[in-house]
Design an enzyme around this catalytic site. Structure first.
Site, mmCIF file in Angstrom:
data_model
loop_
_atom_site.group_PDB
_atom_site.id
_atom_site.type_symbol
_atom_site.label_atom_id
_atom_site.label_comp_id
_atom_site.label_asym_id
_atom_site.label_seq_id
_atom_site.Cartn_x
_atom_site.Cartn_y
_atom_site.Cartn_z
ATOM 1 N N CYS A 37 72.079 60.501 37.409
ATOM 2 C CA CYS A 37 70.651 60.764 37.245
ATOM 3 C C CYS A 37 70.164 61.918 38.108
ATOM 4 C CB CYS A 37 69.868 59.504 37.600
ATOM 5 S SG CYS A 37 68.094 59.746 37.670
ATOM 6 N N CYS A 327 77.584 91.580 65.624
ATOM 7 C CA CYS A 327 78.112 92.088 66.891
ATOM 8 C C CYS A 327 78.396 90.898 67.804
ATOM 9 C CB CYS A 327 77.087 93.027 67.519
ATOM 10 S SG CYS A 327 77.651 93.820 69.029
#
Length: 355
Positions: A37, A327
């Site tokens: 469902c 970085c």
């Protein structure tokens, strides 16, 4: 004078480039799951942090524009399309949530809803999703939690058709009817039988359970002073004088604290900044992004999800097309070479290095 100049260069390289919350990063990714469902699936997923939208609909059939009155006749099944923020919740985590909100042992429907249209499936949208879904399913089957094989298939997604408006947000708009249906259908009772009383918010089924953060005393003994300062106190190591800035070997980079996989050499590039730089994280890495207003600039800090280690920052001066530069401090990472991946417990990443 020379020392002052080097400090200025380091400051410029790290902080002089504007960090971002780029539009590319803000775009939601999507996933499609079928678990019986779609009212229930929508309700289960929409309550989670990082979920932007959940749409109930139909997929897997042979015709265009199915409706609630005919979708079963055209081979479609009920499903949900989930739009999520991968910086908050990863696709791997969505898979964990999916498994414990369905009965993966039943191939003839779900709970009181019987027939193909209520069957389960993971509809993958990319090769990465397929790999993650396959890994997740295998881990579940090998976990010993279930007594029988998992019947839920992994299927390449076709076109997804949103259901009629009255099916969207049904658990909110028709809450009384929804609650009665869910109780009558026996969904929660069966889920308790399968998975116990523990909810998905408290329980993980995949390898995320092994990514634990030791206490600070253990970390102080395990890490070097620099590694501890970077990961626990948000420090930054010097450029060009760290372990991995110029590492060219094939392999992956994991959190030095927890071991959670973060980046791959496939996505590493020479940025000229003196720190390890990557164009993107691994597909199942869940990096936490935070606003960082320190050092008189607006930046995006990167932290690991499970250990909460400070890793580095995200900038928008990377290679095209995305233009992103992750970085990262070497001191926050541990490198696992390609030929060590299986031995170290990361065999699923070998596929990254197959020609």
């Amino acid at each position: 004078m020379r020392k002052s100049f080097l400090l200025f260069v380091s400051f410029f390289l790290l902080f002089g480039m504007t960090a971002i919350y780029s539009s590319a990063e803000e775009k939601a990714e999507s996933a499609i799951f079928a678990g019986g469902c779609f009212w229930c699936m929508e309700a289960d997923f929409e309550k989670l942090n990082g979920i932007k939208e959940v749409i109930s609909g139909y997929i897997g059939g042979t015709s265009k524009n199915p409706t609630y009155n005919n979708y079963g006749k055209t081979g479609h099944i009920e499903a949900v399309q989930i739009f999520f923020d991968p910086s908050v919740i990863s696709y791997a985590e969505l898979l964990e949530i999916f498994w414990v909100n369905i009965d993966p042992l039943d191939k003839n429907g779900q709970f009181c809803d019987r027939g193909h249209e209520y069957s389960t499936a993971v509809f993958y949208l990319t090769t990465e999703q397929k790999q993650l879904a396959s890994k997740s399913k295998t881990l579940l089957e090998n976990s010993g939690i279930l007594e029988k094989p998992v019947e839920t298939p992994l299927i390449k997604a076709g076109e997804f058709f949103p259901a009629e408006n009255y099916h969207q947000n049904y658990y909110k708009n028709s809450s009384t009817k929804y609650k009665y249906y869910r109780y009558r259908c026996g969904r929660d009772q069966r889920l308790k039988e399968l998975w116990g009383k523990t909810t998905i918010r408290e329980k993980n089924l995949t390898t995320t359970t092994i990514y634990q953060k030791p206490d600070l005393q253990q970390l102080a003994e395990k890490l070097t002073p620099l590694e501890f300062d970077v990961t626990q106190n948000d420090a930054t190591e010097p450029p060009f004088n760290n372990k991995y800035w110029d590492n060219k070997r094939e392999g992956i980079y994991v959190d030095i604290v927890s071991g959670e996989p973060l980046f791959s050499s496939v996505d590493k590039y020479k940025s000229g900044t003196g720190w390890p730089s990557f164009t993107k994280p691994l597909a199942d890495a869940s990096l936490i992004k935070k606003k960082d207003n320190s050092w008189f600039s607006m930046r995006t800090e990167l932290r690991s999800k499970f250990a909460d280690s400070h890793l580095g920052h995200l900038f928008n001066d990377g290679p095209k097309p995305e233009g992103l530069r992750y970085c990262i401090n070497s001191a926050a990472l541990r490198f696992v070479a390609k030929n060590e991946l299986e031995k170290e417990g990361y065999p699923n990443y070998l596929v990254l290095f197959q020609n």
